[in-house]
Scaffold this motif. Sequence first.
Motif, PDB file in Angstrom:
ATOM      1  N   GLY A 141       0.771  -1.251   0.000  1.00  0.00           N
ATOM      2  CA  GLY A 141       0.000   0.000   0.000  1.00  0.00           C
ATOM      3  C   GLY A 141       0.798   1.294   0.000  1.00  0.00           C
ATOM      4  N   CYS A 142       1.988   1.312  -0.604  1.00  0.00           N
ATOM      5  CA  CYS A 142       2.731   2.576  -0.704  1.00  0.00           C
ATOM      6  C   CYS A 142       1.830   3.589  -1.414  1.00  0.00           C
ATOM      7  CB  CYS A 142       4.031   2.386  -1.474  1.00  0.00           C
ATOM      8  SG  CYS A 142       5.173   1.264  -0.649  1.00  0.00           S
ATOM      9  N   ASP A 143       1.771   4.783  -0.849  1.00  0.00           N
ATOM     10  CA  ASP A 143       0.752   5.729  -1.285  1.00  0.00           C
ATOM     11  C   ASP A 143       0.949   6.241  -2.712  1.00  0.00           C
ATOM     12  OD1 ASP A 143      -1.622   7.033  -0.647  1.00  0.00           O
ATOM     13  OD2 ASP A 143      -0.540   8.922  -0.339  1.00  0.00           O
TER      14      ASP A 143
ATOM     15  N   CYS B 104      10.472  -3.228   0.220  1.00  0.00           N
ATOM     16  CA  CYS B 104       9.994  -1.970   0.794  1.00  0.00           C
ATOM     17  C   CYS B 104      10.532  -1.811   2.214  1.00  0.00           C
ATOM     18  CB  CYS B 104       8.475  -1.930   0.789  1.00  0.00           C
ATOM     19  SG  CYS B 104       7.740  -3.146   1.879  1.00  0.00           S
ATOM     20  N   GLY B 105      11.169  -2.868   2.739  1.00  0.00           N
ATOM     21  CA  GLY B 105      11.797  -2.738   4.049  1.00  0.00           C
ATOM     22  C   GLY B 105      11.212  -3.643   5.111  1.00  0.00           C
ATOM     23  N   LEU B 106      11.315  -4.952   4.915  1.00  0.00           N
ATOM     24  CA  LEU B 106      10.888  -5.910   5.935  1.00  0.00           C
ATOM     25  C   LEU B 106      12.157  -6.439   6.617  1.00  0.00           C
ATOM     26  CD1 LEU B 106       8.074  -7.876   4.022  1.00  0.00           C
ATOM     27  CD2 LEU B 106       7.950  -5.701   5.248  1.00  0.00           C
ATOM     28  N   PRO B 107      12.427  -5.997   7.870  1.00  0.00           N
ATOM     29  CA  PRO B 107      13.715  -6.278   8.504  1.00  0.00           C
ATOM     30  C   PRO B 107      14.061  -7.770   8.577  1.00  0.00           C
ATOM     31  CG  PRO B 107      12.501  -4.653   9.774  1.00  0.00           C
ATOM     32  CD  PRO B 107      11.570  -5.141   8.716  1.00  0.00           C
ATOM     33  N   GLU B 108      13.089  -8.616   8.898  1.00  0.00           N
ATOM     34  CA  GLU B 108      13.405 -10.048   9.000  1.00  0.00           C
ATOM     35  C   GLU B 108      13.884 -10.604   7.658  1.00  0.00           C
ATOM     36  OE1 GLU B 108      13.961 -11.733  11.673  1.00  0.00           O
ATOM     37  OE2 GLU B 108      13.424  -9.832  12.640  1.00  0.00           O
TER      38      GLU B 108
ATOM     39  N   ALA C 264      18.263  -4.264  -2.890  1.00  0.00           N
ATOM     40  CA  ALA C 264      17.857  -2.862  -3.025  1.00  0.00           C
ATOM     41  C   ALA C 264      16.776  -2.599  -1.981  1.00  0.00           C
ATOM     42  CB  ALA C 264      17.317  -2.594  -4.428  1.00  0.00           C
ATOM     43  N   LEU C 265      16.849  -1.445  -1.351  1.00  0.00           N
ATOM     44  CA  LEU C 265      15.832  -1.078  -0.366  1.00  0.00           C
ATOM     45  C   LEU C 265      15.121   0.186  -0.837  1.00  0.00           C
ATOM     46  CD1 LEU C 265      14.474  -1.132   2.495  1.00  0.00           C
ATOM     47  CD2 LEU C 265      16.362   0.326   3.236  1.00  0.00           C
ATOM     48  N   SER C 266      13.796   0.121  -0.896  1.00  0.00           N
ATOM     49  CA  SER C 266      13.021   1.300  -1.270  1.00  0.00           C
ATOM     50  C   SER C 266      12.865   2.172  -0.038  1.00  0.00           C
ATOM     51  CB  SER C 266      11.645   0.874  -1.790  1.00  0.00           C
ATOM     52  OG  SER C 266      11.814   0.079  -2.942  1.00  0.00           O
ATOM     53  N   LEU C 267      13.788   3.107   0.128  1.00  0.00           N
ATOM     54  CA  LEU C 267      13.789   3.929   1.344  1.00  0.00           C
ATOM     55  C   LEU C 267      12.855   5.130   1.173  1.00  0.00           C
ATOM     56  CD1 LEU C 267      15.090   4.031   4.161  1.00  0.00           C
ATOM     57  CD2 LEU C 267      16.862   5.499   3.197  1.00  0.00           C
ATOM     58  N   HIS C 268      13.104   5.906   0.165  1.00  0.00           N
ATOM     59  CA  HIS C 268      12.217   7.003  -0.259  1.00  0.00           C
ATOM     60  C   HIS C 268      12.043   8.136   0.743  1.00  0.00           C
ATOM     61  CE1 HIS C 268      11.523   4.299  -3.477  1.00  0.00           C
ATOM     62  NE2 HIS C 268      10.426   3.718  -3.046  1.00  0.00           N
ATOM     63  N   ALA C 269      12.683   8.069   1.905  1.00  0.00           N
ATOM     64  CA  ALA C 269      12.528   9.133   2.895  1.00  0.00           C
ATOM     65  C   ALA C 269      13.703   9.074   3.860  1.00  0.00           C
ATOM     66  CB  ALA C 269      11.221   8.958   3.661  1.00  0.00           C
ATOM     67  N   PRO C 270      14.077  10.239   4.437  1.00  0.00           N
ATOM     68  CA  PRO C 270      15.221  10.248   5.346  1.00  0.00           C
ATOM     69  C   PRO C 270      14.828  10.095   6.810  1.00  0.00           C
ATOM     70  CG  PRO C 270      14.644  12.489   4.769  1.00  0.00           C
ATOM     71  CD  PRO C 270      13.610  11.607   4.126  1.00  0.00           C
ATOM     72  N   ASN C 271      13.524  10.025   7.096  1.00  0.00           N
ATOM     73  CA  ASN C 271      13.101   9.877   8.500  1.00  0.00           C
ATOM     74  C   ASN C 271      11.702   9.255   8.565  1.00  0.00           C
ATOM     75  OD1 ASN C 271      11.134  11.984   8.094  1.00  0.00           O
ATOM     76  ND2 ASN C 271      12.811  13.461   8.281  1.00  0.00           N
TER      77      ASN C 271
ATOM     78  N   ASN D 284       6.429   7.561   7.087  1.00  0.00           N
ATOM     79  CA  ASN D 284       5.093   7.139   7.542  1.00  0.00           C
ATOM     80  C   ASN D 284       3.989   7.677   6.634  1.00  0.00           C
ATOM     81  OD1 ASN D 284       6.080   5.752   9.708  1.00  0.00           O
ATOM     82  ND2 ASN D 284       5.693   7.374  11.211  1.00  0.00           N
ATOM     83  N   LYS D 285       4.217   8.852   6.063  1.00  0.00           N
ATOM     84  CA  LYS D 285       3.174   9.461   5.215  1.00  0.00           C
ATOM     85  C   LYS D 285       3.034   8.741   3.883  1.00  0.00           C
ATOM     86  CE  LYS D 285       3.638  14.186   6.861  1.00  0.00           C
ATOM     87  NZ  LYS D 285       4.537  15.312   6.595  1.00  0.00           N
ATOM     88  N   ILE D 286       4.142   8.220   3.355  1.00  0.00           N
ATOM     89  CA  ILE D 286       4.067   7.648   2.005  1.00  0.00           C
ATOM     90  C   ILE D 286       4.139   6.122   1.972  1.00  0.00           C
ATOM     91  CG2 ILE D 286       4.872   9.723   0.796  1.00  0.00           C
ATOM     92  CD1 ILE D 286       7.684   8.625   0.742  1.00  0.00           C
ATOM     93  N   MET D 287       4.644   5.516   3.052  1.00  0.00           N
ATOM     94  CA  MET D 287       4.783   4.057   3.075  1.00  0.00           C
ATOM     95  C   MET D 287       4.236   3.507   4.393  1.00  0.00           C
ATOM     96  SD  MET D 287       8.607   3.695   1.420  1.00  0.00           S
ATOM     97  CE  MET D 287       8.521   1.938   1.062  1.00  0.00           C
ATOM     98  N   PRO D 288       3.011   2.995   4.392  1.00  0.00           N
ATOM     99  CA  PRO D 288       2.386   2.516   5.627  1.00  0.00           C
ATOM    100  C   PRO D 288       3.212   1.463   6.367  1.00  0.00           C
ATOM    101  CG  PRO D 288       0.943   2.156   3.717  1.00  0.00           C
ATOM    102  CD  PRO D 288       2.111   2.920   3.231  1.00  0.00           C
TER     103      PRO D 288
END
Length: 353
Positions: A115-117, A196-200, A215-222, A227-231
């Motif tokens: 559900g990435c926005d 999208c970033g699943l730590p396990e 590759a990690l879809s980070l898309h934000a520095p914090n 939180n606003k764009i990637m639930p």
Amino acid sequence: MAKKNLFGYTFEAMRDEFVAMGETSYRAKQLYTWIYKKRVFDFDQMTDISKSFRAALKEGYCLTLPKVIVKQISGDGTTKILLEMEDGAKVESVLMRYSFGNAICVSSEVGCPMGCDFCASGILKRDRKLEAHEMVGELMAMNLLIAEEGVSVTHIDVMGTGEPFDNYENVMTFVRIANNDNGLGIGARKITVSTCGLPEGIKRYGREGIQINLALSLHAPNDEIRNKIMPISKAYPMDQLIEALRDYQQNANRRITLEYILLSGVNDSIADANALADIIHDNDLSVLVNLIPYNEVKEKPYKRSKREDVSAFFDQLKKRAIEVTVRKEFGHDIDAACGQLRAKTILGGKADE
Ligand code: SAH
């Protein structure tokens, strides 16, 4: 009982299963040669295999590939196909032509649950995960399509619709099949899985023991922006992600690609570039930052960053001694964004132009 699809078997699994049927361990090598090297999918044509074993293969197994139902070829040669699986599920794959080879972007699920926005894949709900043989099917269908040009797929990005680490086992089975030297032999260094970033999943991936890329879809520095764009960021905040990346790096000792879509006014300020550089340096991460021009999606409010903002962001990262590239764009004249073609076909043109 339904026949088992041989495209879903790793070399070792095929060998063990045939040996259990009383065959020599050489049978798997023969099968891998027929299907992946000679691209013969009819058991009757596999002339170096005994008639009795061919009969057993026909009885219990199949080599069914997905059907190509839509094909779009862009001016730059990018080839996008919509495939239909046996149960009617529809999946997109794309081939991008680089100077160094032909890279396929493989979908790992039918739709995506993350559900990435900003992403078109989430417009339709996820139906199910893809089986390994269906991902191999994406690759083989593409190979058959481009065979007339005398070329084949040389690189794999598991970066299409779906979250690969939500379908970990099947994705890794697919990777091992594509990588095996008895068949396609696509080098591990030419295979990249994007999460999208699943730590396990990231930690487990670091322990696979082959030289595949992450590759990690980070898309934000914090977390605030993420939180606003990637639930998914609410479940796995940045500190957990960083911890997983450090763990990955300790085990795999490979440079990680950080994907960063530049969205106008959302994550593209100089302060954002500095915050990103801080995270990378503070955690000793060995990374390449790949800045991605956003493919705008009609249903979504996001706009791509202005050219001058992309340059400024790029320059700032350079100044901070971060390795950075801007992703080359492909297939602008076709439904380039992940999930656009699928959504358009299923929704009858409502999803995007
Ligand atoms: N779930 C995985 C892989 C699929 S998405 C992941 O998140 O990495 C592949 C990449 O394309 C991700 O970086 C994703 O954020 C990006 N992407 C999705 N929609 C996009 C769009 N409209 N324009 C540009 N990149 C997009």
